[in-house]
Enzyme design. Structure first.
Site, PDB file in Angstrom:
ATOM      1  N   SER A 126       0.835  -1.200   0.000  1.00 52.47           N
ATOM      2  CA  SER A 126       0.000   0.000   0.000  1.00 52.47           C
ATOM      3  C   SER A 126       0.869   1.249   0.000  1.00 52.47           C
ATOM      4  CB  SER A 126      -0.856  -0.027   1.273  1.00 52.47           C
ATOM      5  OG  SER A 126      -1.419   1.225   1.523  1.00 52.47           O
ATOM      6  N   TYR A 150      -1.654  -0.989  10.973  1.00 51.36           N
ATOM      7  CA  TYR A 150      -1.928  -1.532   9.634  1.00 51.36           C
ATOM      8  C   TYR A 150      -0.742  -1.261   8.711  1.00 51.36           C
ATOM      9  CZ  TYR A 150      -3.565  -1.692   4.828  1.00 51.36           C
ATOM     10  OH  TYR A 150      -3.653  -1.940   3.475  1.00 51.36           O
ATOM     11  N   LYS A 154       2.143  -3.851   6.860  1.00 48.03           N
ATOM     12  CA  LYS A 154       2.526  -3.920   5.431  1.00 48.03           C
ATOM     13  C   LYS A 154       4.038  -3.706   5.286  1.00 48.03           C
ATOM     14  CE  LYS A 154      -1.439  -4.691   3.509  1.00 48.03           C
ATOM     15  NZ  LYS A 154      -1.703  -5.987   2.877  1.00 48.03           N
TER      16      LYS A 154
HETATM   17  P1  NAD Z   1     -10.962  -7.007   1.274  1.00 48.81           P
HETATM   18  O1  NAD Z   1     -11.144  -7.005   2.764  1.00 48.81           O
HETATM   19  O2  NAD Z   1     -12.148  -6.767   0.429  1.00 48.81           O
HETATM   20  O3  NAD Z   1     -10.269  -8.371   0.822  1.00 48.81           O
HETATM   21  C1  NAD Z   1      -9.395  -9.101   1.646  1.00 48.81           C
HETATM   22  C2  NAD Z   1      -9.866 -10.549   1.661  1.00 48.81           C
HETATM   23  O4  NAD Z   1      -8.972 -11.311   2.481  1.00 48.81           O
HETATM   24  C3  NAD Z   1     -11.267 -10.709   2.242  1.00 48.81           C
HETATM   25  O5  NAD Z   1     -12.055 -11.471   1.349  1.00 48.81           O
HETATM   26  C4  NAD Z   1     -11.043 -11.451   3.563  1.00 48.81           C
HETATM   27  O6  NAD Z   1     -12.121 -12.314   3.868  1.00 48.81           O
HETATM   28  C5  NAD Z   1      -9.751 -12.199   3.283  1.00 48.81           C
HETATM   29  N1  NAD Z   1      -8.936 -12.488   4.468  1.00 48.81           N
HETATM   30  C6  NAD Z   1      -8.580 -11.652   5.458  1.00 48.81           C
HETATM   31  N2  NAD Z   1      -7.809 -12.294   6.351  1.00 48.81           N
HETATM   32  C7  NAD Z   1      -7.669 -13.565   5.908  1.00 48.81           C
HETATM   33  C8  NAD Z   1      -6.989 -14.705   6.405  1.00 48.81           C
HETATM   34  N3  NAD Z   1      -6.308 -14.671   7.546  1.00 48.81           N
HETATM   35  N4  NAD Z   1      -7.039 -15.850   5.676  1.00 48.81           N
HETATM   36  C9  NAD Z   1      -7.738 -15.901   4.534  1.00 48.81           C
HETATM   37  N5  NAD Z   1      -8.409 -14.859   4.015  1.00 48.81           N
HETATM   38  C10 NAD Z   1      -8.374 -13.695   4.707  1.00 48.81           C
HETATM   39  O7  NAD Z   1      -9.805  -5.937   0.957  1.00 48.81           O
HETATM   40  P2  NAD Z   1      -9.293  -5.380  -0.431  1.00 48.81           P
HETATM   41  O8  NAD Z   1      -9.645  -3.952  -0.503  1.00 48.81           O
HETATM   42  O9  NAD Z   1      -9.684  -6.283  -1.531  1.00 48.81           O
HETATM   43  O10 NAD Z   1      -7.726  -5.450  -0.175  1.00 48.81           O
HETATM   44  C11 NAD Z   1      -6.935  -6.544  -0.611  1.00 48.81           C
HETATM   45  C12 NAD Z   1      -5.515  -6.330  -0.132  1.00 48.81           C
HETATM   46  O11 NAD Z   1      -5.023  -5.089  -0.655  1.00 48.81           O
HETATM   47  C13 NAD Z   1      -5.356  -6.256   1.381  1.00 48.81           C
HETATM   48  O12 NAD Z   1      -4.163  -6.913   1.747  1.00 48.81           O
HETATM   49  C14 NAD Z   1      -5.246  -4.769   1.645  1.00 48.81           C
HETATM   50  O13 NAD Z   1      -4.514  -4.486   2.812  1.00 48.81           O
HETATM   51  C15 NAD Z   1      -4.507  -4.289   0.402  1.00 48.81           C
HETATM   52  N6  NAD Z   1      -4.756  -2.874   0.090  1.00 48.81           N
HETATM   53  C16 NAD Z   1      -6.028  -2.427  -0.039  1.00 48.81           C
HETATM   54  C17 NAD Z   1      -6.265  -1.076  -0.305  1.00 48.81           C
HETATM   55  C18 NAD Z   1      -7.674  -0.536  -0.418  1.00 48.81           C
HETATM   56  O14 NAD Z   1      -7.858   0.675  -0.270  1.00 48.81           O
HETATM   57  N7  NAD Z   1      -8.684  -1.358  -0.705  1.00 48.81           N
HETATM   58  C19 NAD Z   1      -5.187  -0.182  -0.446  1.00 48.81           C
HETATM   59  C20 NAD Z   1      -3.892  -0.686  -0.340  1.00 48.81           C
HETATM   60  C21 NAD Z   1      -3.691  -2.038  -0.063  1.00 48.81           C
HETATM   61  N1  UFG Z   2     -12.184  11.609   3.586  1.00 48.74           N
HETATM   62  C1  UFG Z   2     -13.177  12.500   3.943  1.00 48.74           C
HETATM   63  N2  UFG Z   2     -14.325  11.980   4.453  1.00 48.74           N
HETATM   64  C2  UFG Z   2     -14.544  10.649   4.619  1.00 48.74           C
HETATM   65  C3  UFG Z   2     -13.514   9.753   4.245  1.00 48.74           C
HETATM   66  C4  UFG Z   2     -12.335  10.271   3.732  1.00 48.74           C
HETATM   67  O1  UFG Z   2     -13.017  13.700   3.814  1.00 48.74           O
HETATM   68  O2  UFG Z   2     -15.611  10.257   5.102  1.00 48.74           O
HETATM   69  C5  UFG Z   2     -10.944  12.142   2.984  1.00 48.74           C
HETATM   70  C6  UFG Z   2      -9.683  11.829   3.776  1.00 48.74           C
HETATM   71  O3  UFG Z   2      -9.470  12.791   4.789  1.00 48.74           O
HETATM   72  C7  UFG Z   2      -8.625  11.847   2.664  1.00 48.74           C
HETATM   73  C8  UFG Z   2      -9.383  11.341   1.430  1.00 48.74           C
HETATM   74  O4  UFG Z   2     -10.761  11.544   1.721  1.00 48.74           O
HETATM   75  O5  UFG Z   2      -8.208  13.158   2.432  1.00 48.74           O
HETATM   76  C9  UFG Z   2      -9.168   9.871   1.140  1.00 48.74           C
HETATM   77  O6  UFG Z   2      -9.451   9.101   2.316  1.00 48.74           O
HETATM   78  P1  UFG Z   2      -9.599   7.510   2.266  1.00 48.74           P
HETATM   79  O7  UFG Z   2      -9.933   7.067   3.657  1.00 48.74           O
HETATM   80  O8  UFG Z   2     -10.508   7.100   1.179  1.00 48.74           O
HETATM   81  O9  UFG Z   2      -8.142   7.030   1.843  1.00 48.74           O
HETATM   82  P2  UFG Z   2      -6.750   7.232   2.581  1.00 48.74           P
HETATM   83  O10 UFG Z   2      -5.824   7.798   1.558  1.00 48.74           O
HETATM   84  O11 UFG Z   2      -6.876   7.945   3.848  1.00 48.74           O
HETATM   85  O12 UFG Z   2      -6.371   5.731   2.963  1.00 48.74           O
HETATM   86  C10 UFG Z   2      -6.308   4.703   1.979  1.00 48.74           C
HETATM   87  C11 UFG Z   2      -6.602   3.366   2.634  1.00 48.74           C
HETATM   88  C12 UFG Z   2      -5.528   3.036   3.622  1.00 48.74           C
HETATM   89  C13 UFG Z   2      -4.204   3.100   2.979  1.00 48.74           C
HETATM   90  C14 UFG Z   2      -4.000   4.452   2.347  1.00 48.74           C
HETATM   91  C15 UFG Z   2      -2.723   4.535   1.580  1.00 48.74           C
HETATM   92  O13 UFG Z   2      -7.822   3.424   3.320  1.00 48.74           O
HETATM   93  O14 UFG Z   2      -5.728   1.729   4.079  1.00 48.74           O
HETATM   94  O15 UFG Z   2      -5.068   4.704   1.410  1.00 48.74           O
HETATM   95  O16 UFG Z   2      -2.715   3.528   0.615  1.00 48.74           O
HETATM   96  F1  UFG Z   2      -3.261   2.907   3.916  1.00 48.74           F
END
Ligand code: NAD
Ligand code: UFG
Length: 343
Positions: A126, A150, A154
């Site tokens: 991330s 978190y 990572k």
């Molecule tokens: P998500 O929660 O929709 O998907 C994660 C999946 O992993 C879920 O289906 C959950 O049931 C499964 N899971 C969790 N723990 C597990 C375990 N111990 N064993 C087996 N399965 C397990 O999340 P996502 O948004 O699809 O994110 C996928 C990956 O990308 C995650 O590792 C997350 O940290 C990373 N990521 C997500 C974002 C974002 O904003 N969505 C940003 C950066 C990184």
């Molecule tokens: N924001 C609002 N109102 C809300 C939610 C978010 O104003 O209700 C704003 C935040 O302050 C930020 C922007 O919208 O300025 C984006 O916020 P998000 O929560 O959508 O995303 P972030 O960049 O804060 O965080 C995301 C993931 C994290 C990850 C990070 C960097 O949620 O898990 O990107 O990859 F770590």
């Protein structure tokens, strides 16, 4: 050539979209997921979209015995490792749960992969590993730091992967650092389905649009940005999914192992909160009521990627626009006002 891929966390938001892209590119998929943040319904919908039933095993990445059973049954080319917990606030309240799931779980998975000689991994990292960036755009050599458990989980996994690559030259460990994934499949059949009040901006906007929430709170309007609101690099989940296909294709073509290879997946463009809210309203012709609120603890002003390395190494770049992101999010949300509604 071996083309079977184990997809941990494949039932989740990014995983489901990636499974479709992998199938369309000729990869065979086995999903492994404990359904802690997803549902059977998501898997059913992926099966419907690809026109065949997808192989799914319910299990946890911390369960080495179960993983070994699967590796005994299948000859994998590699693993795409999405499984993990991702809520920043929850990680502050429950750090042990996050380190256990994200760090111990990944180590268990890597140990089983090593035992079976499967040494190709694509890991979901991330942009959070860049902490509060000193310079923009952020490239892969920018300093790393973490501001919450978190992010630390990572970053710790990244360190584990670096050490593993240094110790054993047979590993290819592509670490994809996602910026802000949004949007949904163009069919409207799959998308992001937060189980609680959304933490992230786009799901919050779409829940306001569908009437599940009254109004959006915009966290801070005094940042040093174009309009005072936070700037992020929003990337369509379909583009992100293609990034995983490009990463695997790259590994298939390599004659030597890649070692530890971090790559940003972003568009290279930043948008402010107000720009995203206004784009959503305009594209979908829906008013999004909002109020300005205090800054959210831990938030940074601006964050966007340099996506050059992905272009140079993988031949990948994001294609879809903010308009596509807003349209597709709304299609998914309006067709599924309660998400998969099976949790
Ligand atoms: P998500 O929660 O929709 O998907 C994660 C999946 O992993 C879920 O289906 C959950 O049931 C499964 N899971 C969790 N723990 C597990 C375990 N111990 N064993 C087996 N399965 C397990 O999340 P996502 O948004 O699809 O994110 C996928 C990956 O990308 C995650 O590792 C997350 O940290 C990373 N990521 C997500 C974002 C974002 O904003 N969505 C940003 C950066 C990184
Ligand atoms: N924001 C609002 N109102 C809300 C939610 C978010 O104003 O209700 C704003 C935040 O302050 C930020 C922007 O919208 O300025 C984006 O916020 P998000 O929560 O959508 O995303 P972030 O960049 O804060 O965080 C995301 C993931 C994290 C990850 C990070 C960097 O949620 O898990 O990107 O990859 F770590």
């Amino acid at each position: 050539m071996k083309n079977k891929i184990l997809v941990t966390g494949g039932a989740g938001y990014i995983g489901t979209h990636t499974c479709i892209a992998l199938h369309e590119s000729g990869y065979e998929i086995v999903i492994y997921d404990n359904l802690s943040n997803s549902s059977y319904e998501a898997i059913n919908r992926v099966s419907n979209l690809i026109g065949q039933s997808i192989e799914f095993i319910e299990g946890d990445i911390r369960d080495a015995g179960k993983l070994k059973e699967i590796f005994n049954l299948h000859e994998f080319f590699g693993v795409i490792h999405f499984a993990g917990l991702k809520a920043v606030g929850e990680s502050v309240a429950k750090p042990l749960m996050y380190y256990d799931n994200n760090v111990s779980g990944t180590i268990t998975l890597l140990a089983v992969m090593a035992e079976f000689g499967v040494k190709n991994l694509v890991f979901s990292s991330s942009a959070t590993v860049y902490g509060d960036p000193e310079t923009l755009p952020i490239n892969e050599t920018s300093p790393r730091s973490a501001t919450n458990p978190y992010g630390q989980s990572k970053l710790t996994v990244e360190h584990v992967l670096e050490d593993l690559a240094a110790a054993d030259k047979e590993w290819s460990l592509i670490t994809l650092r996602y910026f802000n994934p949004v949007g949904a499949h163009e069919s409207g059949q799959i998308g992001e389905d937060p189980s609680d009040i959304p933490n992230n901006l786009m799901p919050f906007i779409s829940q306001v649009a569908v009437g599940r929430r009254d109004k959006l709170s915009i966290f801070g309007n005094d940042y040093p940005t174009i309009d005072g609101t936070g700037v992020r690099d929003y990337i369509h989940v379909t583009d992100l999914a293609q990034g995983h296909v490009a990463a695997l294709d790259h590994l298939q073509q390599q004659t030597h192992a890649a070692g530890f290879l971090p790559i940003n997946l972003g568009t290279g463009r930043g948008s402010s909160v107000l720009e995203l809210v206004n784009a959503f309203s305009k594209v979908n012709k829906i008013d999004i009521p909002y109020q300005f609120a205090a800054r959210r603890a831990g938030d940074i002003a601006s964050c966007y990627a340099s996506a050059d390395k992905a272009q140079e190494l993988l031949g990948w770049q994001a294609k879809l626009s903010i308009t596509n992101m807003c349209e597709d999010t709304w299609r998914w949300q309006s067709m599924n006002p309660d998400g998969y509604n099976t949790k």
